[in-house]
Design a protein around this motif. Structure first.
Motif, short mmCIF file in Angstrom:
data_model
loop_
_atom_site.label_atom_id
_atom_site.label_comp_id
_atom_site.label_asym_id
_atom_site.label_seq_id
_atom_site.Cartn_x
_atom_site.Cartn_y
_atom_site.Cartn_z
N ILE A 584 0.98 -1.10 -0.43
CA ILE A 584 0.22 0.09 -0.21
C ILE A 584 1.18 1.53 -0.29
N LEU A 585 0.90 2.03 -0.96
CA LEU A 585 1.25 3.22 -0.98
C LEU A 585 1.07 4.44 -0.63
N THR A 586 0.91 5.47 0.19
CA THR A 586 1.30 6.54 0.48
C THR A 586 1.48 7.52 -0.29
N LEU A 587 0.70 8.57 -0.79
CA LEU A 587 1.39 9.43 -1.61
C LEU A 587 1.14 11.15 -0.82
N VAL A 588 2.14 11.49 -0.82
CA VAL A 588 1.53 13.07 0.00
C VAL A 588 1.63 14.26 -1.25
N ILE A 589 0.71 14.77 -1.54
CA ILE A 589 0.10 15.04 -2.97
C ILE A 589 0.13 16.68 -1.99
N GLY A 590 1.01 18.00 -2.58
CA GLY A 590 0.63 19.47 -2.11
C GLY A 590 -0.23 20.26 -3.27
N ASN A 591 -0.64 20.73 -2.84
CA ASN A 591 -1.31 21.35 -3.61
C ASN A 591 -3.27 20.59 -4.54
N LEU A 592 -2.94 19.32 -3.90
CA LEU A 592 -4.44 18.54 -4.26
C LEU A 592 -5.48 19.37 -4.04
N PRO A 593 -6.38 20.23 -5.24
CA PRO A 593 -7.78 20.24 -5.38
C PRO A 593 -8.30 19.52 -4.04
N VAL A 594 -9.67 20.22 -3.95
CA VAL A 594 -10.40 19.36 -3.60
C VAL A 594 -11.48 18.81 -5.00
N LEU A 595 -12.04 17.48 -4.18
CA LEU A 595 -12.72 16.99 -5.59
C LEU A 595 -13.32 15.79 -5.20
N GLU A 596 -15.01 15.70 -5.83
CA GLU A 596 -15.68 14.62 -5.52
C GLU A 596 -15.43 13.46 -6.48
N GLY A 597 -15.21 11.64 -5.90
CA GLY A 597 -15.31 11.16 -6.92
C GLY A 597 -13.90 9.99 -6.66
N GLN A 598 -14.01 9.34 -7.55
CA GLN A 598 -12.98 7.85 -7.66
C GLN A 598 -11.99 8.65 -8.00
N PHE A 599 -10.63 8.45 -6.79
CA PHE A 599 -9.72 8.48 -7.52
C PHE A 599 -9.05 6.95 -7.77
N THR A 609 -0.32 0.96 -19.01
CA THR A 609 -1.26 1.47 -17.57
C THR A 609 -2.07 -0.15 -16.50
N LEU A 610 -2.14 0.28 -15.69
CA LEU A 610 -2.30 -0.32 -14.88
C LEU A 610 -2.76 0.65 -13.51
N GLU A 611 -3.83 0.40 -13.53
CA GLU A 611 -4.61 1.15 -12.67
C GLU A 611 -4.86 0.22 -11.13
N THR A 612 -4.93 1.47 -10.34
CA THR A 612 -5.58 0.25 -8.87
C THR A 612 -6.88 2.00 -8.08
N ASN A 613 -7.19 0.96 -7.55
CA ASN A 613 -8.55 1.98 -6.45
C ASN A 613 -7.82 2.61 -5.81
N ALA A 614 -7.66 4.54 -5.49
CA ALA A 614 -7.51 5.46 -4.77
C ALA A 614 -8.07 6.00 -3.51
N THR A 615 -7.98 6.15 -2.06
CA THR A 615 -8.87 6.51 -1.06
C THR A 615 -7.71 7.95 -1.09
N MET A 649 -8.45 10.69 -11.76
CA MET A 649 -10.32 10.65 -11.43
C MET A 649 -10.69 9.64 -13.33
N LYS A 650 -11.97 9.46 -12.57
CA LYS A 650 -12.39 8.32 -13.80
C LYS A 650 -12.48 9.09 -14.91
N SER A 651 -11.81 8.57 -16.15
CA SER A 651 -12.17 9.31 -17.58
C SER A 651 -10.97 10.69 -17.87
N ASN A 652 -10.59 11.23 -16.55
CA ASN A 652 -10.49 12.60 -16.72
C ASN A 652 -8.54 11.70 -16.51
N PRO A 653 -7.74 12.82 -17.47
CA PRO A 653 -6.22 12.69 -17.79
C PRO A 653 -5.77 12.94 -15.81
N ASP A 654 -4.36 12.70 -16.16
CA ASP A 654 -3.40 12.96 -14.91
C ASP A 654 -3.00 14.14 -14.27
#
Length: 889
Positions: A584-599, A609-615, A649-654
Motif C-alpha cells: 500500500i503506497l501513501t502519496l503526499v500531494i501538495g496543492n491537491l484540489p478538493v474533488l468529489e469522486g473516485q481517485f 497502464t495499470l490502475e488501482t483504486n485510491a483513497t 479521476m475516472k475518464s480524466n487525464p492525470d
C-alpha cells in the motif's frame, strides 16, 4: 437625452469613444492624385500568408511603407494605410480590397482647391496621415498628404468606393510631420454629436499651412461642411493655432490621442520653453468636448522619471486600456477605470535640440482619474490667481487672474486664464526600464487579475511584460517580428483581445497574445510567468483560465504563474518496492484540489497502464501497487524499471505524476553488486544470493547487508563480501606468456570457515572456452595449480577472465576485475630492434637461435643466444636486393 441615446444605438456609442488614432510615419518621396482602385483583391498585388501555428502575415512589395492601421471592432477587418495605397484585410490578414490613392500631380504651393494654373505640378506620393473608423456612419475616414492634407470617406465594406466630400486642409502635407486623429464626442449643440479631433504639426510646406490649426475639432456631417471646423465664431471656435512668431521655432510632435470623461486629450512632445532650443518634454493637451470656444485648452507636463533622477522625456507611443485588479489596487482605482500606458525614451544626449530619442527607454502608467484631477488642480490654482497662464507660443503669457469661479471636475473653460499651461506635472515612476532598447509602440490588456503590456522596439521585436503595480513590472517574453525593422506605434488588439496586430515598414503580423499549449508540464507552464497561462490541474494541461473546466470552483483547479506552486507528489512511501511484492503506497500531494469522486493510481511503463483504486487522505491519497503477475518483467541486464505513477479521476487525464521504481534484488549475482545497489538488497553468503527479504531467504545464514538497507548491521557494504584481491605488489592484470606453465595466486578476504572447508577451483575463460584447475587455500592466499595458457588467434595477446569458485558453483567476488593477459612476443615484434623496445613487463627478448622474439624460457634455455632489452642487436646483413637493375633516370 433618450432621443439622443436611441439615435446613437444604431451605430453603438462605445466604438466612437474608443479613439482610433493615427501617428505620423513615412519616408519622403512625393504625393499623387486620388483615384479609385480595382474593386476587389483579384487585381491587387498584396498577399497574405497563414501557416499552421505561425502568425498570419500581410505584405505588399508595391508600397514603400505601411504607416497607419485601424481595426473594425465589429467585423474584425483590418485597414492599413501606406504610401499610395489603403488596404482592406480580413481578421486573418487576407486581402479583400486595395484603394489606390496616389501618386498624383500636386504642389505644396497649390491651394486646397487645387486651382493653381501658374504652378507647374509634379507627381507626388500619397502618405496616409490618418486612418479612423466612423462607426455611426459605417465609414472609413482616411487623410493623406496630398492637396494640403485633405480627407476621403470610404465605404467600410469596400474601401475602393470612396469620395472627397470637401476641400479642407485637415492633416500634415508632407511625409514626416506628425498627425494624430481620433473620433469622440463634440459640443452638444452640433446636429451630429461626434467630431474628428486632429492634432497637426506645422510643416511650413507651402504658403497655406498657417491656415491649418495645430489642434481642432472637425465636423463629421458627411452632407454639409464635412471636415470643416465643427463650431466657428467671430474670434473663436473649436480650433487652436500656434502664433506666427513661434510656428517655425516651436515644433510640436503629436504622439497619441484619446477621450476620457468628457474631455479629449493629445499626447505631445515639445520644447519646455519657447525661447530656448532645449530641453524637450512630453505634455498632455486637453480640451473639454462641450467647449465651442476652446477656452478649456490646457497643457500639463507628463513626467516619467526614476527616483535616481533619470528623466525619460520623449514620449514615443501610448495606449489607453483597462487595468487588471492588482494594478488597479496599486493605482487606487477600480478595474473599470482606464489607465494611460506610455513608452518614453531619454534624449540621445543633453544637447538634444532636435527631439532625437536615445536607447534608454521606459514604460510609465498613469491612472486617468489621477490625470483628470491634476488638470483640475492646475486650473483651480490659476483661477485662484496663482502663477502665470503660460503657452506664449499661442498667446503672450500673462499672470493668472483671480476669480470667484468654483472649479469642479467638469469645468469646461472661460474666456479668462486661457489657454493655460499647468505648472504641476503628472508624475510617474517607470514600471520597467531598458538601457539599450528604443521602445516604439505599446498596447495593454487585462487578463484576470493581471495587466499585460506589449511593447514594440526599433529593432523589430515584440516584448511582453506583466505590470504588477504602479512601480513594478517584469518582461516575460521577447520575440522578433521583423528583425531590424522598427515596430510602428499603431499596434492594436482585436475585439476579443486574443490577437495583437503588429506593423513594421512593409509587414503586418497577427500574433496570438498567448501560446499556453506549448508548455507541457506544470513547472514549465508556471515558469513561463505568462499571466494568460495557468496549469489546469484536472486536465493536466497549460491553458487559459477560460479553457479549464470548473476553474472557478477551486483556486487549485487552475494555478496561475503567481501561485508558483504546482500540484505535486512531494513523497511516496515506500519510495520503491521489490517487484515480486505488493504494498500500500501513501502519496503526499501538495496543492491537491478538493474533488468529489473516485481517485485512481495509474502505473505506466512500456506502453502499458495499470490502475488501482485510491483513497483520499488528509495530505494526499493511498493506493495499492498492481498485482505482481500483471507487472512487466525486469528488462535483461537491468535490475529495475521505473513507472510513471500518476493520480487521476475516472475518464480524466492525470493531474499529478511522479516516478516510482520496481526493483528485483535477485537480478544481482555478486555480493559486491548486491550490497552496493541503490535498493535495500542484502547478500546471503552461504546461499550465495541477493534478496530483499532476509527473514525468509537467509535463515541461519551469514548476512552482508546492503548500503541502502535500513537498520543496524555488523556487516554492511561490499567490504564484507567474500572476494579475491591482487597479491601485494602485483597488478590486477596477471601476465602469462603463451605456452608457459604458470601457477596463479591471489589474495582472498572475508572467507568464512564454512567456505574455507569447501573445494576451490580456479576458472579461466580463454577465447570462450572455460578451463579450470584445482586450487588450494593457504592462509589468505588461493594457489591455483600449474596450467599452460594457449590461444589460437593470431593476435599479440588476449584477455582471459578469471574466477575462484567454491562449493562447485559459487564464485568469490572479483571487484578489482583481476584477469589474465596471455601474450605472444613474436606476434608483437618482427625484428630484434622492435623486440627489445617492447615494455619491460612482457620480459620479451630476441632469440638468435630461432631469429624471433620470445621469452627466455622459450629460447631453448640458451642464455647466450637470447638478447634481453639492455643488450644490442647484431648488425643487419644484406642478403638479397630486388630488383637488381633499373633505368638510369
Amino acid at each position: 437625452m433618450r432621443k439622443r441615446d436611441r439615435r446613437w444605438s444604431a451605430g453603438s456609442l462605445l466604438p466612437q469613444l474608443l479613439p482610433l488614432l493615427l501617428l505620423l510615419a513615412g519616408s519622403p518621396r512625393g504625393a499623387g492624385a486620388l483615384r479609385q482602385g480595382p474593386p476587389g483583391p483579384a487585381n491587387a498585388s498584396g498577399n497574405a500568408t497563414q501557416l499552421p501555428d505561425k502568425p498570419a502575415v500581410f505584405t505588399d512589395p508595391s508600397t514603400d511603407k505601411f504607416l497607419h492601421m485601424a481595426i473594425n471592432s465589429y467585423t474584425g477587418q483590418v485597414y492599413v494605410g501606406g504610401v499610395n495605397y489603403i488596404y482592406q484585410l480580413s481578421s486573418k490578414l487576407e486581402l479583400q480590397a486595395r484603394a489606390v490613392m496616389g501618386p498624383h500631380l500636386d504642389d505644396p504651393g497649390c491651394p486646397v482647391t487645387r486651382f493653381c494654373p501658374a504652378i507647374q505640378k509634379k507627381n507626388l506620393d500619397y502618405y496616409t496621415k490618418a486612418l479612423v473608423i466612423d462607426y455611426p456612419q459605417s465609414k472609413l475616414i482616411a487623410c493623406g498628404s496630398l492637396f494640403q492634407g485633405v480627407c476621403t470617406v470610404h465605404n467600410i465594406d469596400n474601401i475602393t468606393n470612396f469620395r472627397t466630400p470637401a476641400n479642407e486642409s485637415v492633416v500634415a502635407n508632407n511625409a514626416t510631420a506628425s498627425t494624430v486623429a481620433f473620433i469622440a464626442n463634440g459640443p452638444e449643440k452640433l446636429s451630429r454629436m461626434h467630431v474628428l479631433y486632429v492634432g497637426v504639426s506645422f510643416t511650413g510646406n507651402g504658403p497655406y499651412r498657417s491656415e491649418v490649426p495645430t489642434v481642432s475639432s472637425r465636423s463629421l456631417d458627411l452632407i454639409n461642411e464635412t471636415f470643416s471646423i465643427a463650431v466657428t465664431g467671430v474670434s473663436t471656435g473649436t480650433k487652436m493655432f500656434v502664433n506666427s512668431l513661434a510656428r517655425e521655432v516651436f515644433p510640436i510632435t503629436y504622439v497619441f490621442g484619446f477621450s476620457s470623461r468628457g474631455f479629449s486629450y493629445f499626447l505631445t512632445v515639445q520644447k519646455q520653453f519657447t525661447e530656448q532650443p532645449k530641453p524637450y518634454i512630453s505634455k498632455l493637451v486637453r480640451i473639454c468636448q462641450n467647449d465651442v470656444h476652446y477656452y478649456s485648452y490646457t497643457e500639463v507636463a507628463l513626467v516619467c522619471h526614476t527616483p535616481e533622477g533619470v528623466h525619460y522625456n520623449l514620449a514615443q507611443a501610448a495606449f489607453v486600456g483597462k487595468p487588471g485588479s492588482e494594478l488597479a489596487v496599486s493605482l487606487g482605482i477600480s478595474a473599470q477605470d482606464e489607465v494611460l500606458f506610455v513608452v518614453f525614451s531619454k534624449s540621445r544626449d543633453e544637447t538634444d535640440v532636435y527631439n532625437r530619442p536615445g536607447l534608454k527607454s521606459a514604460l510609465c502608467v498613469y491612472a486617468l482619474t489621477a490625470v483628470h484631477r491634476k488638470f483640475t488642480q492646475n486650473i483651480n490654482d490659476c483661477f485662484n490667481g496663482e502663477g502665470v497662464r503660460g503657452l506664449d507660443f499661442i498667446n503672450p503669457s500673462t499672470s493668472c487672474q483671480l476669480t470667484q469661479v468654483q472649479i469642479n471636475d467638469d469645468f469646461c473653460g472661460m474666456d479668462v486664464n486661457t489657454p493655460l499651461d499647468g505648472g504641476k506635472a503628472v508624475n510617474a515612476t517607470p514600471v520597467l526600464t531598458y538601457s539599450n532598447v528604443l521602445l516604439t509602440s505599446v498596447a495593454a490588456v487585462s487578463t484576470h487579475d493581471y495587466t499585460v503590456a506589449f511593447m514594440g522596439t526599433a529593432t523589430g521585436h515584440l516584448k511582453k511584460a506583466v505590470v504588477e503595480s504602479v512601480t513594478s513590472a517584469f518582461e516575460y517574453s521577447d520575440a522578433a517580428i521583423e528583425e531590424g525593422k522598427p515596430v510602428n506605434p499603431d499596434m492594436l488588439l482585436d475585439k476579443n483581445g486574443e490577437h495583437l496586430y503588429v506593423m513594421t515598414e512593409r509587414k503586418v503580423t497577427r500574433v496570438k497574445v498567448q501560446e499556453c499549449h506549448q508548455y507541457k508540464t506544470c513547472i514549465d507552464c508556471l515558469g513561463a510567468q505568462d499571466p494568460y497561462c495557468g496549469w489546469c490541474s484536472l486536465e493536466n494541461k497549460c491553458s487559459l483560465r477560460s479553457n479549464c473546466a470548473e476553474a472557478a470552483q477551486d483556486p487549485l483547479y487552475w494555478l496561475s504563474y503567481k501561485s508558483g506552486k504546482c500540484t505535486t507528489i512531494t513523497s511516496v512511501q515506500p519510495a520503491q518496492i521489490q517487484r515480486t511484492t505488493a504494498r500500500i503506497l501513501t502519496l503526499v500531494i501538495g496543492n491537491l484540489p478538493v474533488l468529489e469522486g473516485q481517485f485512481f493510481c495509474a502505473f505506466t511503463a512500456f506502453s502499458k497502464t495499470l490502475e488501482t483504486n485510491a483513497t483520499r487522505s488528509t495530505n494526499g491519497v493511498s493506493c495499492a501497487t498492481p498485482h505482481t503477475d500483471s507487472l512487466p518483467p525486469i528488462p535483461p541486464g537491468e535490475h529495475h524499471f521505473t513507472v510513471k505513477l500518476s493520480v487521476r479521476m475516472k475518464s480524466n487525464p492525470d493531474f499529478v505524476a511522479t516516478n516510482f521504481t520496481f526493483y528485483d534484488c535477485s537480478t544481482y549475482t555478486s555480493c559486491t553488486q548486491c550490497v552496493s545497489s541503490p535498493f535495500p538488497c542484502d547478500w546471503c553468503v552461504g546461499g550465495h544470493r541477493c534478496t530483499h527479504d532476509t527473514g525468509e531467504n537467509c535463515r541461519n545464514d551469514i548476512l552482508v547487508t546492503g548500503v541502502s538497507s535500513v537498520g543496524p548491521s555488523i556487516r554492511s557494504g561490499p567490504g564484507f563480501c567474500p572476494r579475491i584481491n591482487a597479491t601485494t605488489g602485483i597488478a590486477t592484470e596477471i601476465l602469462v606468456p603463451m605456452g608457459i606453465n604458470k601457477r596463479i595466486q591471489v589474495k582472498v578476504e572475508n572467507i568464512q570457515p564454512f567456505i574455507a572447508s569447501t573445494r576451490f577451483v580456479c576458472q579461466f575463460n580463454i577465447e570462450g572456452r572455460v578451463k579450470q584447475v584445482n586450487a588450494q587455500l593457504l592462509g589468505d592466499t588461493i594457489y591455483c595449480e600449474n596450467m599452460q595458457f594457449n590461444y589460437g588467434a593470431h593476435t599479440p595477446n588476449i584477455t582471459a577472465a578469471f574466477a575462484v569458485i567454491w562449493e562447485g558453483s559459487k564464485p568469490l567476488d572479483n571487484p578489482e576485475n583481476i584477469h589474465v593477459l596471455v601474450y605472444r612476443c613474436e606476434n608483437m615484434s618482427s625484428n630484434c630492434g622492435l623486440c627489445l623496445e617492447l615494455p619491460e613487463k612482457y620480459a620479451c627478448g630476441w632469440c638468435q637461435e630461432s631469429n624471433s622474439c620470445k621469452v627466455q624460457e622459450q629460447c631453448d634455455r640458451h642464455a647466450t643466444k637470447w638478447l634481453e632489452r639492455t643488450q644490442t642487436c647484431p648488425d643487419p646483413q644484406v642478403i638479397r636486393i630486388h630488383p637488381t637493375s633499373g633505368p638510369w633516370e
